[in-house]
Design an enzyme around this catalytic site. Structure first.
Site: not given
Ligand SMILES: *Cc1c(COP(=O)(O)O)cnc(C)c1O
Length: 391
Positions: A60, A113, A186
């Site tokens: 971990r 998202y 993101d």
């Molecule tokens: C899919 C996605 C997420 C979340 O990620 P997971 O791996 O599904 O938990 C976050 N931001 C964006 C832009 C995404 O497309």
């Protein structure tokens, strides 16, 4: 698998594709295996109490396969520290509960998202984290949403999901700096191949590595990359303390995908342009949302901060919701499904699928919207399939 030394193929003075293949991935010291092995192990023999070999004590806290992925992602995003998680949302949760406390406030994109929105609205809201949605592409609106002294994070997704909105990362970084907040980007849609937010002033990059980074729709994962080493240490502490780490096989699969990120992205972008060409001239299409189009409101910013415009394309059909649903159902080569960023093309109806949880909120998406994740199949086949689906 230690941090790359200068001059080594994984060192920061090498190009992106070299880093993707070599950063964090020195041949195995025992056998010379050119691919980092899957260390499918939970614990490690110590040479006397406290005598760790290479710093590993429990998986971990750290695992060599995960370390390889973390070092590679950090290098690709030009950050000081990378951390790999069980999913993108696990990465987001760890970040927010590291840098925020109950009573703090965050500014979130008004087209985030759906899962990110749900994390703020349904989970962290109850924990005491206040949030205000604002259009990330509108600097004045973001400034107006800030609560001085209380806002700890400005969250941004660019291009955004599913409306392909573009935010000016450098401008948001200035606003964050002025207000004492962190800018989080993101970078899932662009990937570091097309855009490196930390080099534009962002503090932390978030990834769903499930998407373009992994690239083969065979693994769920997430990552954080911090620009600042001290923040990186705090995030690593919380990653271990909260525990939502990427497992060794997931880390291995993600790293295998990353090695071809550059060539895959080139093809995703080229195929997306062919699809956009078709959609622009089609009588059943009311609007095409793609940052590469000169008429897109964020086009100039996208030109400035992105190498190319990515593989995601959204469009609104004439004829409303049922027509949009029909197009999704009619597609054959474009697979009807959620997620994105894999080698295979996907089609979906955000209003009823990925973004259903945003219904009735300020983040609700148009009902006539269709979202495409354009894959790397033969472009002619993709164009033909979409043509028949629109007929
Ligand atoms: C899919 C996605 C997420 C979340 O990620 P997971 O791996 O599904 O938990 C976050 N931001 C964006 C832009 C995404 O497309």
């Amino acid at each position: 698998m230690s941090a790359a030394k200068s001059g080594h193929p994984g060192s920061p003075d090498h190009g992106f594709e070299t880093l993707a293949i070599h950063a964090g991935q020195e041949p195995d010291p025992l056998t010379g295996a050119v691919v980092p092995p899957i260390y499918q192990v939970s614990t490690y023999k110590q040479d006397g109490v406290g005598g760790l070999r290479g710093g590993y004590e429990y998986s971990r806290s750290a695992n060599p396969t995960r370390t390889a992925l973390e070092e590679c992602v950090a290098a690709l995003e030009a950050g000081t520290r990378g951390l790999a998680f069980a999913s993108g949302l696990a990465a987001e949760d760890c970040l927010l509960r590291t840098v925020c406390a109950p009573g703090d406030h965050v500014v979130i994109p008004n087209d985030a998202y759906g899962g990110t929105f749900r994390l703020f609205a349904k989970v962290l809201d109850r924990w005491g984290l206040a949030w205000t949605p604002a259009p990330s592409g509108d600097a004045d609106a973001v400034r107006a949403a800030i609560r001085p002294g209380q806002t700890k994070v400005i969250w941004c997704e660019t291009p955004s999901n599913p409306l392909l909105g573009v935010a000016d990362i450098a401008q948001l970084a200035d606003i964050a700096m002025e207000s004492g907040a962190l800018l989080v980007v993101d970078n899932t849609f662009a990937s570091p191949y097309l855009q490196q937010p930390l080099t534009l002033g962002a503090d932390v990059v978030v990834h769903s590595t499930t998407k373009y980074m992994g690239g083969h729709s065979d693994v769920v994962g997430g990552a954080l990359v911090a620009a600042d080493a001290e923040l990186g240490d705090r995030l690593a502490y919380h990653q271990n303390a909260m525990g939502a780490v990427a497992g060794p096989f997931d880390a291995w699969l993600t790293l295998r995908g990353i090695r071809t990120l550059g060539v895959r992205m080139d093809r995703h972008c080229a195929n997306a342009e062919r699809i956009v060409e078709l959609l622009r001239s089609h009588s059943s299409v009311a609007e095409v949302l793609y940052p590469g189009l000169p008429g897109h409101p964020g086009h100039d910013v996208a030109v400035k901060q992105m190498k190319a415009f990515g593989g995601m394309v959204s469009f609104r059909v004439t004829g409303g919701e049922q027509r949009a649903v029909d197009v999704c159902n009619n597609a054959k080569l474009f697979t009807l499904g959620e997620s994105l960023g894999g080698v295979e093309s996907l089609i979906e109806h955000p209003g009823r699928m990925t973004h259903a949880s945003a219904a009735g909120s300020p983040l609700e998406v148009p009902a006539d919207l269709v979202r495409l994740s354009v894959g790397i199949e033969s472009a002619e086949d993709l164009v033909a399939d979409l043509e028949q689906a629109l007929r």
